[in-house]
Scaffold this motif. Structure first.
Motif, mmCIF file in Angstrom:
data_model
loop_
_atom_site.group_PDB
_atom_site.id
_atom_site.type_symbol
_atom_site.label_atom_id
_atom_site.label_comp_id
_atom_site.label_asym_id
_atom_site.label_seq_id
_atom_site.Cartn_x
_atom_site.Cartn_y
_atom_site.Cartn_z
ATOM 1 N N ILE A 104 0.824 -1.189 -0.172
ATOM 2 C CA ILE A 104 -0.027 0.152 0.085
ATOM 3 C C ILE A 104 0.861 1.356 0.107
ATOM 4 O O ILE A 104 0.385 2.251 -0.707
ATOM 5 N N GLU A 105 1.971 1.087 0.748
ATOM 6 C CA GLU A 105 2.871 2.273 0.628
ATOM 7 C C GLU A 105 3.478 2.474 -0.654
ATOM 8 O O GLU A 105 3.715 3.680 -1.057
ATOM 9 N N ASP A 106 3.621 1.609 -1.630
ATOM 10 C CA ASP A 106 3.997 2.002 -3.067
ATOM 11 C C ASP A 106 3.347 2.609 -3.361
ATOM 12 O O ASP A 106 3.325 3.441 -4.364
ATOM 13 N N ARG A 107 1.941 2.210 -3.565
ATOM 14 C CA ARG A 107 0.721 2.913 -4.335
ATOM 15 C C ARG A 107 0.693 4.243 -3.892
ATOM 16 O O ARG A 107 0.397 5.223 -4.517
ATOM 17 N N ILE A 108 0.740 4.391 -2.441
ATOM 18 C CA ILE A 108 0.739 5.988 -2.043
ATOM 19 C C ILE A 108 1.747 6.879 -2.728
ATOM 20 O O ILE A 108 1.419 7.945 -3.118
ATOM 21 N N ALA A 109 2.888 6.019 -2.532
ATOM 22 C CA ALA A 109 4.115 6.814 -3.038
ATOM 23 C C ALA A 109 3.917 7.102 -4.468
ATOM 24 O O ALA A 109 4.202 8.202 -5.054
ATOM 25 N N ASP A 110 3.405 6.327 -5.307
ATOM 26 C CA ASP A 110 3.290 6.620 -6.576
ATOM 27 C C ASP A 110 2.248 7.623 -7.062
ATOM 28 O O ASP A 110 2.364 8.477 -7.904
ATOM 29 N N CYS A 111 1.128 7.663 -6.181
ATOM 30 C CA CYS A 111 0.136 8.830 -6.468
ATOM 31 C C CYS A 111 0.946 10.093 -6.076
ATOM 32 O O CYS A 111 0.519 10.943 -6.760
ATOM 33 N N PHE A 112 1.678 10.085 -5.251
ATOM 34 C CA PHE A 112 2.600 11.632 -4.907
ATOM 35 C C PHE A 112 3.297 11.673 -6.364
ATOM 36 O O PHE A 112 3.516 13.059 -6.461
ATOM 37 N N ARG A 113 4.017 10.866 -6.754
ATOM 38 C CA ARG A 113 4.927 11.055 -7.945
ATOM 39 C C ARG A 113 3.977 11.462 -9.142
ATOM 40 O O ARG A 113 4.588 12.217 -10.026
ATOM 41 N N ARG A 114 3.128 10.914 -9.456
ATOM 42 C CA ARG A 114 2.284 10.657 -10.839
ATOM 43 C C ARG A 114 1.068 11.752 -10.525
ATOM 44 O O ARG A 114 0.944 12.901 -11.073
ATOM 45 N N SER A 115 0.008 11.263 -9.741
ATOM 46 C CA SER A 115 -1.178 12.192 -9.584
ATOM 47 C C SER A 115 -1.139 13.426 -9.137
ATOM 48 O O SER A 115 -1.518 14.621 -9.249
ATOM 49 N N ARG A 129 2.700 7.049 7.882
ATOM 50 C CA ARG A 129 2.253 6.254 8.801
ATOM 51 C C ARG A 129 0.852 6.939 9.008
ATOM 52 O O ARG A 129 -0.130 6.017 9.348
ATOM 53 N N ALA A 130 0.563 8.075 9.045
ATOM 54 C CA ALA A 130 -0.789 8.695 9.096
ATOM 55 C C ALA A 130 -1.423 8.109 8.237
ATOM 56 O O ALA A 130 -2.840 7.843 8.368
ATOM 57 N N ILE A 131 -1.184 8.432 6.775
ATOM 58 C CA ILE A 131 -2.082 7.978 5.821
ATOM 59 C C ILE A 131 -2.537 6.650 5.729
ATOM 60 O O ILE A 131 -3.709 5.860 5.703
ATOM 61 N N VAL A 132 -1.351 5.683 6.181
ATOM 62 C CA VAL A 132 -1.688 4.311 6.314
ATOM 63 C C VAL A 132 -2.630 3.696 7.478
ATOM 64 O O VAL A 132 -3.416 3.259 7.220
ATOM 65 N N ALA A 133 -2.481 4.527 8.422
ATOM 66 C CA ALA A 133 -3.271 4.429 9.755
ATOM 67 C C ALA A 133 -4.708 4.776 9.192
ATOM 68 O O ALA A 133 -5.723 4.080 9.604
#
Ligand code: HEC
Ligand code: HEC
Length: 270
Positions: A104-115, A129-133
């Motif tokens: 899930i962290e990979d997907r979050i990171a990818d939306c930061f880079r792209r979206s 940690r906060a977003i994952v929580a």
């Protein structure tokens, strides 16, 4: 790897992600009073506020005028609006774009880079940690390996004719420009604060984002736009407007040539 295990892995790769193999479960948004108290509750709250005001919370990591909730509607709680509900137990998952098993962290990171056309936040950072929580709290009760009904966006059937960006421009002027601007750049207050998000141009998502693909745009627009009047466009309308927006200028994503190196690139509409 034993032969048997290798076969199982090969079968899983062909059959798709673990989550897709189970029947979807209903999307239920937890009641606010179920939010945990103490430090965990504070992290969940912080995650929610980052999702809704990403640029304000993390200006060094966001390169455009969007927030996560610009696409993950109402804080990621809306069916067919890329909900976060249930994602905690859906990952890790094989993702064809990167050709890798992603967390899930990979997907979050990818939306930061792209979206968000920005920089990935670190996996061990407080914002991550906060977003994952927050996503974990939204996912309570959804079994591990299951996906909720309405995950992602509802794909449209392939268009019956070639999408017409010219017709899309006429529809855009009538149905979208009042909020997203005639130049696609969104709406700002005189002080420069965005009150409506851009859909193309320098402050929009980059060309490596999922939303830059016509099929994703068409699905989102058909179901959710104009805001508050989702479902009032036809499939052809949505494909035509998507052709306009997908063809409009936006920031370039340097890493996109490596995408879909193991196959699975979505077909372009006709
Ligand atoms: C411009 C629209 C847009 C914005 C803004 C955006 N996302 Fe996404 N996000 C998407 C799309 C589209 C997908 C699906 C990508 C795909 O599968 O091709 C996605 C997928 C995801 C997923 C995986 C969803 C699933 O069902 O597995 C997560 C988690 C996610 N985004 C988190 C975030 C976070 C956190 C932010 C803010 C930092 C964010 N996104 C901002 C469009 C956006
Ligand atoms: C009444 C104002 C309004 C209208 C009209 C409207 N939108 Fe939106 N749109 C929004 C808002 C606000 C968001 C962000 C979601 C949120 O904040 O809930 C959004 C989000 C989006 C997004 C994803 C985020 C981004 O900025 O890239 C796209 C794409 C989009 N709209 C396309 C359209 C299209 C195409 C139309 C016309 C068919 C349209 N919208 C009409 C208000 C509007």
């Amino acid at each position: 790897m034993s032969k048997r295990l290798a076969l199982l892995v090969a079968a899983a790769l062909v059959a798709g992600p673990l989550a897709a193999q189970q029947k979807p479960v209903p999307l239920v948004v937890p009641a606010p009073q179920t939010m945990p108290s103490g430090p965990l509750g504070e992290a969940v709250q912080q995650g929610l506020s980052i999702i809704n005001a990403t640029r304000a919370a993390l200006p060094d990591y966001v390169g455009n005028a969007l927030n996560c909730s610009s696409c993950h509607l109402n804080g990621g709680t809306v069916a067919n609006g890329a909900p976060f509900v249930g994602l905690a137990g859906a990952y890790p998952e094989y993702f064809a774009r990167s050709g890798a098993v992603e967390t899930i962290e990979d997907r979050i990171a990818d939306c930061f880079r792209r979206s968000m056309n920005g920089k990935a936040i670190a996996v061990d950072s407080m914002p991550m940690r906060a977003i994952v929580a927050y996503i974990a709290w939204l996912s309570a009760g959804v079994p591990v390996g299951a996906s909720v009904d309405g995950r992602g966006f509802r794909a449209l059937p392939a268009p019956g004719r070639a999408p017409d960006a010219g017709r899309g421009a006429t529809l855009y002027a009538q149905r979208c420009a009042a909020c997203h601007g005639r130049d696609g750049g969104g709406l700002r207050t005189p002080e420069g604060t965005f009150v409506m998000p851009p859909v193309w141009g320098p402050q929009s998502f980059n060309d490596g984002a999922g939303m830059a693909q016509a099929a994703t745009l068409a699905a989102f627009i058909r179901a959710k736009m104009p805001l508050g009047r989702g479902g009032t466009l036809t499939d052809d309308d949505a494909w035509d407007i998507a052709a306009l927006i997908a063809g409009a200028p936006r920031p370039a994503y340097a890493g996109k040539s490596a995408d879909w190196s193991r196959g699975g690139r979505p077909a372009s509409p006709r």
